[in-house]
Design a protein around this motif. Sequence first.
Motif, mmCIF file in Angstrom:
data_model
loop_
_atom_site.group_PDB
_atom_site.id
_atom_site.type_symbol
_atom_site.label_atom_id
_atom_site.label_comp_id
_atom_site.label_asym_id
_atom_site.label_seq_id
_atom_site.Cartn_x
_atom_site.Cartn_y
_atom_site.Cartn_z
ATOM 1 N N UNK A 21 0.852 -1.180 0.000
ATOM 2 C CA UNK A 21 0.000 0.000 0.000
ATOM 3 C C UNK A 21 0.892 1.235 0.000
ATOM 4 N N UNK A 22 0.553 2.223 -0.783
ATOM 5 C CA UNK A 22 1.386 3.422 -0.881
ATOM 6 C C UNK A 22 1.419 4.215 0.419
ATOM 7 N N UNK A 23 0.378 4.089 1.245
ATOM 8 C CA UNK A 23 0.347 4.830 2.497
ATOM 9 C C UNK A 23 0.717 3.888 3.635
ATOM 10 N N UNK A 24 1.972 3.845 3.994
ATOM 11 C CA UNK A 24 2.479 2.910 4.977
ATOM 12 C C UNK A 24 2.762 3.576 6.317
ATOM 13 N N UNK A 25 2.158 4.662 6.602
ATOM 14 C CA UNK A 25 2.540 5.441 7.775
ATOM 15 C C UNK A 25 2.023 4.907 9.096
ATOM 16 N N UNK A 26 0.959 4.131 9.104
ATOM 17 C CA UNK A 26 0.360 3.714 10.370
ATOM 18 C C UNK A 26 0.464 2.219 10.612
ATOM 19 N N UNK A 27 1.525 1.599 10.156
ATOM 20 C CA UNK A 27 1.651 0.152 10.304
ATOM 21 C C UNK A 27 1.775 -0.253 11.766
ATOM 22 N N UNK A 28 2.365 0.561 12.590
ATOM 23 C CA UNK A 28 2.494 0.262 14.018
ATOM 24 C C UNK A 28 1.826 1.362 14.830
ATOM 25 N N UNK A 29 1.238 0.993 15.959
ATOM 26 C CA UNK A 29 0.657 2.020 16.827
ATOM 27 C C UNK A 29 1.723 3.015 17.292
ATOM 28 N N UNK A 39 13.105 -0.429 26.001
ATOM 29 C CA UNK A 39 12.866 -1.626 26.797
ATOM 30 C C UNK A 39 11.660 -1.482 27.710
ATOM 31 N N UNK A 40 10.719 -0.621 27.337
ATOM 32 C CA UNK A 40 9.548 -0.331 28.168
ATOM 33 C C UNK A 40 8.377 -1.224 27.758
ATOM 34 N N UNK A 41 8.312 -2.412 28.349
ATOM 35 C CA UNK A 41 7.255 -3.359 27.996
ATOM 36 C C UNK A 41 5.884 -2.892 28.482
ATOM 37 N N UNK A 42 5.842 -2.053 29.498
ATOM 38 C CA UNK A 42 4.564 -1.516 29.973
ATOM 39 C C UNK A 42 3.923 -0.640 28.892
ATOM 40 N N UNK A 43 4.703 0.275 28.313
ATOM 41 C CA UNK A 43 4.175 1.129 27.235
ATOM 42 C C UNK A 43 3.870 0.312 25.981
ATOM 43 N N UNK A 44 4.712 -0.675 25.706
ATOM 44 C CA UNK A 44 4.484 -1.534 24.551
ATOM 45 C C UNK A 44 3.157 -2.279 24.699
ATOM 46 N N UNK A 45 2.876 -2.789 25.887
ATOM 47 C CA UNK A 45 1.663 -3.587 26.105
ATOM 48 C C UNK A 45 0.384 -2.756 25.953
ATOM 49 N N UNK A 46 0.484 -1.447 26.022
ATOM 50 C CA UNK A 46 -0.693 -0.598 25.821
ATOM 51 C C UNK A 46 -1.263 -0.764 24.414
ATOM 52 N N UNK A 65 -2.967 -9.592 27.727
ATOM 53 C CA UNK A 65 -2.070 -8.423 27.654
ATOM 54 C C UNK A 65 -1.040 -8.456 28.769
ATOM 55 N N UNK A 66 -1.473 -8.712 29.992
ATOM 56 C CA UNK A 66 -0.574 -8.680 31.151
ATOM 57 C C UNK A 66 0.448 -9.817 31.075
ATOM 58 N N UNK A 67 0.008 -11.007 30.691
ATOM 59 C CA UNK A 67 0.927 -12.134 30.551
ATOM 60 C C UNK A 67 1.966 -11.854 29.464
ATOM 61 N N UNK A 68 1.501 -11.308 28.344
ATOM 62 C CA UNK A 68 2.414 -10.994 27.238
ATOM 63 C C UNK A 68 3.446 -9.963 27.664
ATOM 64 N N UNK A 69 3.013 -8.986 28.434
ATOM 65 C CA UNK A 69 3.944 -7.978 28.940
ATOM 66 C C UNK A 69 5.041 -8.639 29.775
ATOM 67 N N UNK A 70 4.665 -9.593 30.625
ATOM 68 C CA UNK A 70 5.646 -10.279 31.479
ATOM 69 C C UNK A 70 6.605 -11.141 30.651
#
Length: 132
Positions: A21-29, A39-46, A65-70
């Motif tokens: 897709x030509x508009x690839x700007x929002x692939x990641x939150x 290394x901030x898994x808390x912010x990542x898990x949001x 979400x919480x398990x994945x963060x851990x």
Amino acid sequence: MIPFKFIITLFLLVTFTTSVDAQQTAALPDGVIMAVKNGDTNKLSASFNDQIEIILPTKTAVYSKKQAEMVLKDFVEKHPVTEFQLIHQVKKDKASFAIANYYASNGRYRFTFLTKLNGGKIYIHQIRIEKQ
């Protein structure tokens, strides 16, 4: 025999890479790259979906979400990031994926994020971490 989840993931990756897709700007939150770099898994898990699949070199499972963060916190503690570099991202319809190189003092890893748009927000549904 090849695991079904691997085939689905491979299919999604091939589909996305062959129809960029030509508009690839929002692939990641927003904030995902900085969260991993810091290394901030808390912010990542949001940005995680309620259930997220984490694929590591030694185990694969679907977590809350919480398990994945851990799980990711344990990975980051064992492999502290020295550099994190986004190398490719593609958005197609309501799904996207991104690939990044994760450099640690004890090795190099490839991160793949699969995301989906739901209710106007992008959520991470899968993170695959492979040793390079």
